[in-house]
Design a protein around this motif. Structure first.
Motif, PDB file in Angstrom:
ATOM      1  N   THR A 268     -79.179  69.153 -40.989  1.00 49.94           N
ATOM      2  CA  THR A 268     -77.989  69.914 -40.609  1.00 49.94           C
ATOM      3  C   THR A 268     -77.489  69.404 -39.269  1.00 49.94           C
ATOM      4  O   THR A 268     -78.207  69.448 -38.281  1.00 49.94           O
ATOM      5  N   ASP A 269     -76.256  68.925 -39.236  1.00 47.24           N
ATOM      6  CA  ASP A 269     -75.687  68.345 -38.019  1.00 47.24           C
ATOM      7  C   ASP A 269     -74.325  68.978 -37.758  1.00 47.24           C
ATOM      8  O   ASP A 269     -73.303  68.569 -38.324  1.00 47.24           O
ATOM      9  N   ASP A 270     -74.304  70.007 -36.909  1.00 50.57           N
ATOM     10  CA  ASP A 270     -73.050  70.682 -36.581  1.00 50.57           C
ATOM     11  C   ASP A 270     -72.162  69.846 -35.670  1.00 50.57           C
ATOM     12  O   ASP A 270     -70.960  70.108 -35.563  1.00 50.57           O
ATOM     13  N   PHE A 271     -72.752  68.848 -35.002  1.00 45.06           N
ATOM     14  CA  PHE A 271     -71.979  68.080 -34.032  1.00 45.06           C
ATOM     15  C   PHE A 271     -71.109  67.009 -34.692  1.00 45.06           C
ATOM     16  O   PHE A 271     -70.037  66.686 -34.178  1.00 45.06           O
ATOM     17  N   LYS A 272     -71.549  66.470 -35.798  1.00 46.40           N
ATOM     18  CA  LYS A 272     -70.806  65.380 -36.437  1.00 46.40           C
ATOM     19  C   LYS A 272     -69.358  65.758 -36.731  1.00 46.40           C
ATOM     20  O   LYS A 272     -68.436  65.004 -36.371  1.00 46.40           O
TER      21      LYS A 272
ATOM     22  N   PRO B 100     -71.696  71.005 -43.022  1.00 46.63           N
ATOM     23  CA  PRO B 100     -71.012  71.702 -41.918  1.00 46.63           C
ATOM     24  C   PRO B 100     -69.545  71.281 -41.826  1.00 46.63           C
ATOM     25  O   PRO B 100     -69.217  70.098 -41.939  1.00 46.63           O
ATOM     26  N   HIS B 101     -68.676  72.259 -41.636  1.00 50.57           N
ATOM     27  CA  HIS B 101     -67.244  72.003 -41.546  1.00 50.57           C
ATOM     28  C   HIS B 101     -66.761  72.226 -40.121  1.00 50.57           C
ATOM     29  O   HIS B 101     -67.366  72.982 -39.345  1.00 50.57           O
ATOM     30  N   TYR B 102     -65.632  71.612 -39.799  1.00 50.56           N
ATOM     31  CA  TYR B 102     -65.022  71.841 -38.488  1.00 50.56           C
ATOM     32  C   TYR B 102     -64.126  73.078 -38.584  1.00 50.56           C
ATOM     33  O   TYR B 102     -63.140  73.086 -39.334  1.00 50.56           O
ATOM     34  N   LEU B 103     -64.452  74.117 -37.802  1.00 53.85           N
ATOM     35  CA  LEU B 103     -63.772  75.405 -37.929  1.00 53.85           C
ATOM     36  C   LEU B 103     -63.183  75.912 -36.609  1.00 53.85           C
ATOM     37  O   LEU B 103     -62.734  77.057 -36.541  1.00 53.85           O
ATOM     38  N   TYR B 104     -63.174  75.088 -35.566  1.00 54.20           N
ATOM     39  CA  TYR B 104     -62.654  75.553 -34.286  1.00 54.20           C
ATOM     40  C   TYR B 104     -61.136  75.667 -34.322  1.00 54.20           C
ATOM     41  O   TYR B 104     -60.453  74.942 -35.044  1.00 54.20           O
ATOM     42  N   TYR B 105     -60.625  76.564 -33.477  1.00 51.48           N
ATOM     43  CA  TYR B 105     -59.175  76.710 -33.322  1.00 51.48           C
ATOM     44  C   TYR B 105     -58.581  75.440 -32.703  1.00 51.48           C
ATOM     45  O   TYR B 105     -59.314  74.642 -32.094  1.00 51.48           O
ATOM     46  N   PRO B 106     -57.256  75.247 -32.783  1.00 49.41           N
ATOM     47  CA  PRO B 106     -56.633  74.124 -32.066  1.00 49.41           C
ATOM     48  C   PRO B 106     -56.946  74.146 -30.570  1.00 49.41           C
ATOM     49  O   PRO B 106     -57.125  73.090 -29.951  1.00 49.41           O
ATOM     50  N   SER B 107     -57.031  75.339 -29.988  1.00 49.51           N
ATOM     51  CA  SER B 107     -57.379  75.447 -28.566  1.00 49.51           C
ATOM     52  C   SER B 107     -58.802  74.948 -28.322  1.00 49.51           C
ATOM     53  O   SER B 107     -59.087  74.316 -27.294  1.00 49.51           O
ATOM     54  N   GLY B 108     -59.707  75.199 -29.258  1.00 54.10           N
ATOM     55  CA  GLY B 108     -61.068  74.689 -29.149  1.00 54.10           C
ATOM     56  C   GLY B 108     -61.122  73.180 -29.287  1.00 54.10           C
ATOM     57  O   GLY B 108     -61.907  72.510 -28.605  1.00 54.10           O
ATOM     58  N   THR B 109     -60.275  72.648 -30.160  1.00 49.90           N
ATOM     59  CA  THR B 109     -60.200  71.194 -30.306  1.00 49.90           C
ATOM     60  C   THR B 109     -59.790  70.546 -28.995  1.00 49.90           C
ATOM     61  O   THR B 109     -60.322  69.499 -28.611  1.00 49.90           O
ATOM     62  N   LEU B 110     -58.843  71.167 -28.303  1.00 50.35           N
ATOM     63  CA  LEU B 110     -58.408  70.656 -27.000  1.00 50.35           C
ATOM     64  C   LEU B 110     -59.565  70.632 -26.011  1.00 50.35           C
ATOM     65  O   LEU B 110     -59.740  69.661 -25.258  1.00 50.35           O
ATOM     66  N   LEU B 111     -60.383  71.683 -26.008  1.00 50.20           N
ATOM     67  CA  LEU B 111     -61.477  71.779 -25.048  1.00 50.20           C
ATOM     68  C   LEU B 111     -62.582  70.761 -25.326  1.00 50.20           C
ATOM     69  O   LEU B 111     -63.212  70.259 -24.383  1.00 50.20           O
ATOM     70  N   ILE B 112     -62.837  70.459 -26.576  1.00 48.57           N
ATOM     71  CA  ILE B 112     -63.941  69.535 -26.884  1.00 48.57           C
ATOM     72  C   ILE B 112     -63.466  68.090 -27.000  1.00 48.57           C
ATOM     73  O   ILE B 112     -64.285  67.179 -27.184  1.00 48.57           O
ATOM     74  N   ALA B 113     -62.168  67.857 -26.884  1.00 48.92           N
ATOM     75  CA  ALA B 113     -61.615  66.505 -27.049  1.00 48.92           C
ATOM     76  C   ALA B 113     -62.250  65.453 -26.141  1.00 48.92           C
ATOM     77  O   ALA B 113     -62.414  64.299 -26.576  1.00 48.92           O
TER      78      ALA B 113
ATOM     79  N   THR C   8     -79.824  75.969 -32.253  1.00 47.58           N
ATOM     80  CA  THR C   8     -78.580  75.663 -31.546  1.00 47.58           C
ATOM     81  C   THR C   8     -78.649  74.264 -30.950  1.00 47.58           C
ATOM     82  O   THR C   8     -77.684  73.493 -31.014  1.00 47.58           O
ATOM     83  N   LEU C   9     -79.797  73.917 -30.378  1.00 49.87           N
ATOM     84  CA  LEU C   9     -79.969  72.587 -29.791  1.00 49.87           C
ATOM     85  C   LEU C   9     -80.182  71.520 -30.867  1.00 49.87           C
ATOM     86  O   LEU C   9     -79.618  70.428 -30.792  1.00 49.87           O
ATOM     87  N   VAL C  10     -80.991  71.832 -31.871  1.00 47.69           N
ATOM     88  CA  VAL C  10     -81.284  70.854 -32.921  1.00 47.69           C
ATOM     89  C   VAL C  10     -80.036  70.557 -33.756  1.00 47.69           C
ATOM     90  O   VAL C  10     -79.728  69.394 -34.038  1.00 47.69           O
ATOM     91  N   PHE C  11     -79.314  71.591 -34.151  1.00 46.13           N
ATOM     92  CA  PHE C  11     -78.088  71.393 -34.925  1.00 46.13           C
ATOM     93  C   PHE C  11     -76.940  70.904 -34.041  1.00 46.13           C
ATOM     94  O   PHE C  11     -75.944  70.409 -34.536  1.00 46.13           O
ATOM     95  N   THR C  12     -77.090  71.103 -32.722  1.00 46.46           N
ATOM     96  CA  THR C  12     -76.119  70.657 -31.716  1.00 46.46           C
ATOM     97  C   THR C  12     -74.765  71.323 -31.919  1.00 46.46           C
ATOM     98  O   THR C  12     -73.760  70.682 -32.227  1.00 46.46           O
ATOM     99  N   ASN C  13     -74.756  72.646 -31.744  1.00 40.29           N
ATOM    100  CA  ASN C  13     -73.487  73.364 -31.750  1.00 40.29           C
ATOM    101  C   ASN C  13     -73.228  73.977 -30.379  1.00 40.29           C
ATOM    102  O   ASN C  13     -74.007  73.771 -29.438  1.00 40.29           O
TER     103      ASN C  13
END
Length: 437
Positions: free
Chosen positions: A44-48, A73-86, A144-149
């Protein structure tokens, strides 16, 4: 001074024995979780998907393109979250993942420190290594650390919010919560705590921050509208995999919709009664009320809404820490049986008893959250009925061994380890049990 603290010496008190024994366990557990388990990763890789979304965002490609028929795992963040993790897209994928692990580990350590200070403990107290060891041994921190979310950062935002809320720094409290809500809605139920306390300014920044970030992200994104027309629809659906909520497990085990709704409504009624009792009799006992009510609200959201995953339980650490308060609702063994259900890293899948082991593994989180809410309801309900029966409701519902009722009819002022307010009429400053070394 630090080297002096590390100097080997023989313990002279029980507290020192516990500290000397647990600090090595705590520190080595942190190092193991961060640099071994997390770096090793898991299937399970939440970071990919997060990294891919950041990469697509900065290159002006569509972000919300996941195939929701798959269980990856799917990408489910808001557009505002996408901006923060960009910004993570500027790094090589492996380096970006390591950075994400370190940021979340640092956030969890920051939350650990704030949690100690919230309950008036110091790094020199015996509670410090106990809490650190317990946190990093839990499933929620480990995965949380292993899945990297990003849940470690969400936990830090929760602790900052609670600290600032109790200090009545409403705009800053709302800003901390707003940054979390800009990424995911996990902490949204905490807005009800601000509402119950009449701290209206919290809403200005809690809602304003994600709105402002969305306004910035919108023209920079290729397909921001797809989050609302496509991803949001998926978020409101109940999936029957990796979902420990009542509707999720209900669908997995094929329960009839009417039965699922009956269980949800029944548990919802218990939650509403618990929240009413907390508001009616404890809202002036600020630390107890905020941490306990937030725990009830968050647990209810994990259990009753469409999606609840085991590692969401990290947000319950402030609630679990109330056990150090004398009027805590968690000072009984059923509460900690419940906590074991959703915090333990143990696996219950059995080669010998496969069917039973699978059911225990899949249902222990759901039953744990449910049992915790039942315990809160029963403890508060028992206190209320006992106080009503003994004619002391006007003085609050705490048992008399916690707060004696004076014979002259006035509120007791005897100093206790953790006083609680009487019927919301007297301000009480909660003081945890003294366990300093």
């Amino acid at each position: 001074m630090l080297l002096r603290q590390l100097e080997p010496r023989s313990a002279r008190t029980t507290a020192e024995v516990i500290k000397f024994a647990l600090w090595p366990f705590a520190v080595m557990t942190v190092l193991n979780r961060v640099f071994i388990k997390a770096v090793n990763g898991f299937i399970t890789d939440d970071f990919k998907p997060v990294y891919q979304a950041a990469l697509d965002f900065v290159n002006r490609r569509p972000v919300y393109t996941a195939n929701y028929d798959l269980v990856d795992p799917h990408y489910l963040y808001y557009p505002s979250g996408t901006l923060l993790i960009a910004p993570v897209a500027a790094l090589h994928p492996e380096e970006a993942r390591w950075l994400f692990i370190l940021v979340n580990a640092a956030a969890i350590l920051g939350a650990w420190y704030l949690l100690l200070r919230l309950f008036r403990f110091t790094l020199s107290s015996v509670v410090a290594p106990v809490l650190l060891f317990a946190m990093f041994m839990s499933e929620t921190v480990t995965n949380t650390l292993v899945f990297t979310n990003i849940n470690g950062c969400v936990l830090l935002a929760e602790l900052i919010f609670i600290h600032l809320l109790l200090k009545r720094r409403d705009l800053w409290a709302g800003a901390a919560l707003g940054l979390s809500l800009a990424v995911k809605p996990t902490l949204a139920p905490l807005l009800l705590i601000a509402l119950a306390r009449g701290q209206w300014k919290v809403f200005i920044t809690a809602l304003g921050v994600p709105v402002a970030l969305t306004a910035i992200a919108w023209p920079l994104s290729k397909d921001p509208e797809k989050f609302f027309t496509r991803t949001a629809k998926y978020l409101f659906e109940t999936r029957d995999y990796f979902n420990s909520s009542i509707p999720g497990n209900g669908e997995y085990y094929g329960l009839q919709p009417w039965l699922i709704w009956t269980i949800r409504v029944g548990m919802g009624v218990l939650v509403l009664i618990s929240l009413w009792l907390l508001y009616r009799y404890y809202r002036q006992d600020e630390l107890f009320f905020v941490c306990t009510a937030s725990g009830v609200l968050l647990t209810a959201s994990f259990l009753l809404l469409s999606l609840g995953q085991m590692y969401y339980s990290m947000m319950l650490f402030p609630f679990l820490m109330t056990v150090v308060l004398r009027n805590s609702v968690l000072r009984n063994w059923p509460a900690w049986l419940a906590v074991f259900g959703f915090m333990s890293y143990d696996k219950w899948l059995s080669d010998r008893w496969q069917h039973i082991g699978r059911d225990v593994e899949y249902l222990r989180i759901t039953f744990g959250w449910g049992l915790l809410l039942i315990v809160v309801f029963c403890v508060l309900g028992d206190r209320y009925l006992a106080a009503k029966r003994e004619g002391r409701l006007e003085f609050g519902i705490d048992p008399v061994w916690i707060k004696p009722v004076p014979s002259d009819g006035k509120t007791a002022t005897t100093r206790m380890d953790s006083p609680s307010s009487a019927n919301g009429s007297a301000t009480a400053t909660a003081k945890p049990i003294s366990v300093e070394g």
